[in-house]
Design an enzyme around this catalytic site. Structure first.
Site, PDB file in Angstrom:
ATOM      1  N   GLU A 137       0.853  -1.200   0.000  1.00 47.45           N
ATOM      2  CA  GLU A 137       0.000   0.000   0.000  1.00 47.45           C
ATOM      3  C   GLU A 137       0.887   1.248   0.000  1.00 47.45           C
ATOM      4  O   GLU A 137       2.091   1.154   0.270  1.00 47.45           O
ATOM      5  CB  GLU A 137      -0.898  -0.013   1.246  1.00 47.45           C
ATOM      6  CG  GLU A 137      -1.779  -1.251   1.273  1.00 47.45           C
ATOM      7  CD  GLU A 137      -2.845  -1.223   2.360  1.00 47.45           C
ATOM      8  OE1 GLU A 137      -2.814  -0.307   3.217  1.00 47.45           O
ATOM      9  OE2 GLU A 137      -3.707  -2.114   2.331  1.00 47.45           O
ATOM     10  N   SER A 142       7.510  -2.384   3.259  1.00 43.74           N
ATOM     11  CA  SER A 142       8.229  -3.469   3.944  1.00 43.74           C
ATOM     12  C   SER A 142       7.430  -4.052   5.092  1.00 43.74           C
ATOM     13  O   SER A 142       7.691  -5.171   5.527  1.00 43.74           O
ATOM     14  CB  SER A 142       9.578  -2.949   4.466  1.00 43.74           C
ATOM     15  OG  SER A 142      10.446  -2.684   3.395  1.00 43.74           O
ATOM     16  N   ALA A 246       7.568 -16.231  -5.290  1.00 46.70           N
ATOM     17  CA  ALA A 246       8.079 -15.210  -6.211  1.00 46.70           C
ATOM     18  C   ALA A 246       9.543 -14.889  -5.911  1.00 46.70           C
ATOM     19  O   ALA A 246      10.363 -14.723  -6.828  1.00 46.70           O
ATOM     20  CB  ALA A 246       7.223 -13.962  -6.121  1.00 46.70           C
ATOM     21  N   ARG A 247       9.871 -14.807  -4.620  1.00 47.13           N
ATOM     22  CA  ARG A 247      11.273 -14.535  -4.248  1.00 47.13           C
ATOM     23  C   ARG A 247      12.177 -15.651  -4.773  1.00 47.13           C
ATOM     24  O   ARG A 247      13.305 -15.403  -5.215  1.00 47.13           O
ATOM     25  CB  ARG A 247      11.384 -14.439  -2.719  1.00 47.13           C
ATOM     26  CG  ARG A 247      10.703 -13.218  -2.143  1.00 47.13           C
ATOM     27  CD  ARG A 247      10.570 -13.329  -0.623  1.00 47.13           C
ATOM     28  NE  ARG A 247      10.021 -12.100  -0.055  1.00 47.13           N
ATOM     29  CZ  ARG A 247       9.714 -11.972   1.240  1.00 47.13           C
ATOM     30  NH1 ARG A 247       9.908 -12.971   2.089  1.00 47.13           N
ATOM     31  NH2 ARG A 247       9.231 -10.823   1.691  1.00 47.13           N
ATOM     32  N   GLU A 367       9.383  -7.616  -3.627  1.00 48.86           N
ATOM     33  CA  GLU A 367       9.407  -8.958  -3.017  1.00 48.86           C
ATOM     34  C   GLU A 367      10.333  -9.008  -1.805  1.00 48.86           C
ATOM     35  O   GLU A 367      10.999 -10.009  -1.542  1.00 48.86           O
ATOM     36  CB  GLU A 367       9.872 -10.018  -4.028  1.00 48.86           C
ATOM     37  CG  GLU A 367       9.215  -9.948  -5.368  1.00 48.86           C
ATOM     38  CD  GLU A 367       7.796 -10.435  -5.373  1.00 48.86           C
ATOM     39  OE1 GLU A 367       7.303 -10.777  -4.281  1.00 48.86           O
ATOM     40  OE2 GLU A 367       7.183 -10.452  -6.450  1.00 48.86           O
TER      41      GLU A 367
HETATM   42  P1  TGC Z   1       5.792 -12.110  11.405  1.00 40.61           P
HETATM   43  O1  TGC Z   1       5.087 -11.748  12.683  1.00 40.61           O
HETATM   44  O2  TGC Z   1       7.190 -12.597  11.447  1.00 40.61           O
HETATM   45  O3  TGC Z   1       4.930 -13.191  10.621  1.00 40.61           O
HETATM   46  C1  TGC Z   1       3.531 -13.073  10.498  1.00 40.61           C
HETATM   47  C2  TGC Z   1       3.054 -14.458  10.106  1.00 40.61           C
HETATM   48  O4  TGC Z   1       3.585 -14.775   8.834  1.00 40.61           O
HETATM   49  C3  TGC Z   1       4.419 -15.930   8.923  1.00 40.61           C
HETATM   50  N1  TGC Z   1       5.542 -15.692   8.029  1.00 40.61           N
HETATM   51  C4  TGC Z   1       5.730 -16.422   6.933  1.00 40.61           C
HETATM   52  N2  TGC Z   1       5.056 -17.469   6.433  1.00 40.61           N
HETATM   53  C5  TGC Z   1       5.493 -18.011   5.277  1.00 40.61           C
HETATM   54  N3  TGC Z   1       6.586 -17.527   4.646  1.00 40.61           N
HETATM   55  C6  TGC Z   1       7.288 -16.475   5.112  1.00 40.61           C
HETATM   56  N4  TGC Z   1       8.338 -16.016   4.449  1.00 40.61           N
HETATM   57  C7  TGC Z   1       6.867 -15.875   6.322  1.00 40.61           C
HETATM   58  N5  TGC Z   1       7.307 -14.823   7.059  1.00 40.61           N
HETATM   59  C8  TGC Z   1       6.482 -14.738   8.101  1.00 40.61           C
HETATM   60  C9  TGC Z   1       4.817 -16.016  10.367  1.00 40.61           C
HETATM   61  O5  TGC Z   1       5.157 -17.335  10.733  1.00 40.61           O
HETATM   62  C10 TGC Z   1       3.557 -15.551  11.053  1.00 40.61           C
HETATM   63  O6  TGC Z   1       2.631 -16.594  11.025  1.00 40.61           O
HETATM   64  P2  TGC Z   1       1.622 -16.829  12.268  1.00 40.61           P
HETATM   65  O7  TGC Z   1       0.890 -18.080  11.950  1.00 40.61           O
HETATM   66  O8  TGC Z   1       2.504 -16.936  13.473  1.00 40.61           O
HETATM   67  O9  TGC Z   1       0.751 -15.619  12.299  1.00 40.61           O
HETATM   68  O10 TGC Z   1       5.617 -10.886  10.475  1.00 40.61           O
HETATM   69  P3  TGC Z   1       6.386  -9.585  10.447  1.00 40.61           P
HETATM   70  O11 TGC Z   1       5.478  -8.547   9.916  1.00 40.61           O
HETATM   71  O12 TGC Z   1       7.074  -9.336  11.760  1.00 40.61           O
HETATM   72  O13 TGC Z   1       7.469  -9.959   9.362  1.00 40.61           O
HETATM   73  C11 TGC Z   1       8.495  -9.128   9.199  1.00 40.61           C
HETATM   74  C12 TGC Z   1       9.027  -9.216   7.767  1.00 40.61           C
HETATM   75  C13 TGC Z   1       9.957  -8.044   7.589  1.00 40.61           C
HETATM   76  C14 TGC Z   1       9.797 -10.529   7.600  1.00 40.61           C
HETATM   77  C15 TGC Z   1       7.874  -9.169   6.763  1.00 40.61           C
HETATM   78  O14 TGC Z   1       7.047  -8.112   7.051  1.00 40.61           O
HETATM   79  C16 TGC Z   1       8.363  -9.060   5.339  1.00 40.61           C
HETATM   80  O15 TGC Z   1       8.733 -10.043   4.693  1.00 40.61           O
HETATM   81  N6  TGC Z   1       8.332  -7.829   4.774  1.00 40.61           N
HETATM   82  C17 TGC Z   1       8.627  -7.611   3.385  1.00 40.61           C
HETATM   83  C18 TGC Z   1       7.332  -7.429   2.655  1.00 40.61           C
HETATM   84  C19 TGC Z   1       7.470  -7.715   1.186  1.00 40.61           C
HETATM   85  O16 TGC Z   1       8.223  -8.559   0.738  1.00 40.61           O
HETATM   86  N7  TGC Z   1       6.697  -7.027   0.401  1.00 40.61           N
HETATM   87  C20 TGC Z   1       6.656  -7.291  -0.999  1.00 40.61           C
HETATM   88  C21 TGC Z   1       5.303  -6.972  -1.461  1.00 40.61           C
HETATM   89  S1  TGC Z   1       4.709  -7.863  -2.806  1.00 40.61           S
HETATM   90  C22 TGC Z   1       5.568  -7.281  -4.039  1.00 40.61           C
HETATM   91  O17 TGC Z   1       6.545  -6.650  -3.953  1.00 40.61           O
HETATM   92  C23 TGC Z   1       4.958  -7.647  -5.313  1.00 40.61           C
HETATM   93  S2  TGC Z   1       5.776  -6.919  -6.562  1.00 40.61           S
HETATM   94  C24 TGC Z   1       5.133  -7.776  -7.788  1.00 40.61           C
HETATM   95  C25 TGC Z   1       4.154  -6.930  -8.484  1.00 40.61           C
HETATM   96  O18 TGC Z   1       2.956  -6.949  -8.122  1.00 40.61           O
HETATM   97  O19 TGC Z   1       4.572  -6.271  -9.437  1.00 40.61           O
END
Ligand code: TGC
Length: 388
Positions: A137, A142, A246-247, A367
């Protein structure tokens, strides 16, 4: 003249099966005939070639790692090899395949009902229907947990409001997978892009990813039927597990852009004469080319190791971060260095390295930024999350 070592120095093809090499070669030939001759024009005119989606469907690369519902059911390594070849053509075209297959189709395949899968996946695999994936959004990049888009119940319907940004393909999509806050936590919804209140506007002009489309989306009280929700997941692990797919593709794709940059520089250096000899004969040029070979071969090995772990079912998200962080960082350095070998001619669209470098600026950011992947690894090795 160069030896055969210019192409596959460590003979990594020996690590691939005959089927994997055949698939790789098929995608490479497609890129050579359908993308390479046109990419400079598409990039210059900032045009996504809409007619290529059915061709990519016919090639069998859309949702190719998924099984059933018209998807090819190929391995992770085969999917990676396809991403590598597509990104040797252009990151924007590989991005189309990632958004369609790894994000939108994966979300439906992992979390959709049988009806949702049958409604969308066969047409998406064929490239006849297009999907997009709305997570990011304007104020939540991030940190997707800070998203503001909401879906509230109204009788049996849902009503969705909010904004999404940087959403690939949204303006040409038939269906948008939109992640929104609900009273139960984050949920995914299949939103028809025809729905009243849904608008998608391409973000222009861009200096990167010019042959693909990224959009702003506005959702103004979009009314959705009860069956629009993806029933299989609640919480951010839903979108994050699609991001893993995707990553993963990017780990391979980045090495494709790097390889194409290296090959452009090697060819140019062999033909370009200065001070009475091809510049490939100069120590400085050789030093640059050798550094590129080292990192392309190492990065390809990293991709293959991660792919084999993915196929074995043992791959962890933090290992995907290793690959994305390393391979994109090395690829952009290689593309920039390749441009220096091309001298002034390297700033034209006649040559690929600066186009790749500009694209990789986006790949480094989407990503999960390099910084985020570094922190995911930091958490994995120290046990301490640095995010919050
Ligand atoms: P956190 O509290 O650690 O986790 C929340 C829940 O998610 C689970 N989880 C995962 N599950 C599967 N694979 C992963 N890689 C996972 N990472 C976390 C986690 O186990 C937990 O599950 P539950 O059951 O306990 O609720 O979440 P956090 O917010 O503290 O995570 C921090 C962080 C930095 C790792 C996360 O926010 C992150 O990866 N941020 C980066 C966001 C990102 O990559 N954005 C990209 C957006 S999409 C995009 O760019 C598309 S471009 C393509 C286009 O449309 O053109």
């Amino acid at each position: 003249a160069t030896s055969g070592l210019a192409e596959d120095y460590l003979e990594l093809d020996a690590l691939l099966s005959a089927d994997e090499i055949a698939l790789r070669n098929r995608v490479r030939a497609f890129v050579g005939s359908e993308i390479a001759p046109h990419i400079a024009e598409w990039y210059e005119s900032a045009a996504f070639p809409r007619e290529i989606t059915a061709k990519l469907g016919n090639l069998g690369v859309l949702g190719m790692h998924l099984r059933g519902h018209g998807c090819a059911g190929r391995s992770a390594v085969e999917y990676g090899l396809a991403c590598m070849e597509l990104e040797a053509g252009d990151s924007g075209l590989r991005t189309f395949v990632s958004v369609q297959g790894s994000l939108a189709m994966s979300a439906i395949h992992k979390f959709g009902s049988e009806e949702q899968k049958e409604r969308w996946l066969p047409g998406m695999a064929a490239g006849e229907l297009i999907g997009c994936f709305g997570l990011t959004e304007p104020t939540a990049g991030s940190d997707p947990s800070s998203m503001r888009t909401t879906a509230r119940r109204d009788g049996s319907d849902w009503v969705m409001s909010g904004k999404k940004r940087w959403i690939g393909l949204a303006s040409i999509a038939d269906v948008a997978v939109i992640w929104a806050q609900t009273e139960d936590g984050v949920r995914g919804f299949l939103v028809s892009t025809e729905a009243p209140g849904f608008t998608a506007t391409p973000i222009e002009p861009k200096l990167s990813m010019r042959a693909s489309i990224q959009c702003d989306i506005e959702l103004n009280d979009v009314r959705l039927p009860a069956e629009a929700v993806l029933p299989g997941v609640t919480g951010l692990k839903g979108p994050f597990s699609c991001l893993n797919e995707a990553r993963y593709g990017i780990i391979w794709g980045a090495m494709g852009a790097a390889r194409d940059s290296y090959e452009a520089a090697l060819t140019y250096a062999g033909n370009r004469t200065q001070f009475g000899q091809p510049i490939a004969g100069f120590q400085t040029t050789q030093h640059k080319l050798v550094d590129m070979v080292l990192e392309i071969q190492k990065g390809t090995l990293v991709a293959l190791r991660i792919g084999r772990m993915k196929d074995a079912g043992t791959l962890k998200p933090s290992q995907i971060s290793f690959g994305k962080l390393n391979n994109v960082r090395e690829a952009i350095a290689i593309a920039r260095e390749a441009r220096t070998i091309l001298g002034g001619n390297g700033i034209t669209l006649e040559h690929s390295p600066l186009r790749h470098a500009n694209n990789l600026e986006s790949v480094m950011t989407y990503e999960g930024t390099s910084e985020i992947h570094s922190l995911i690894m930091g958490q994995a090795i120290t046990g301490l999350p640095a995010f919050r």
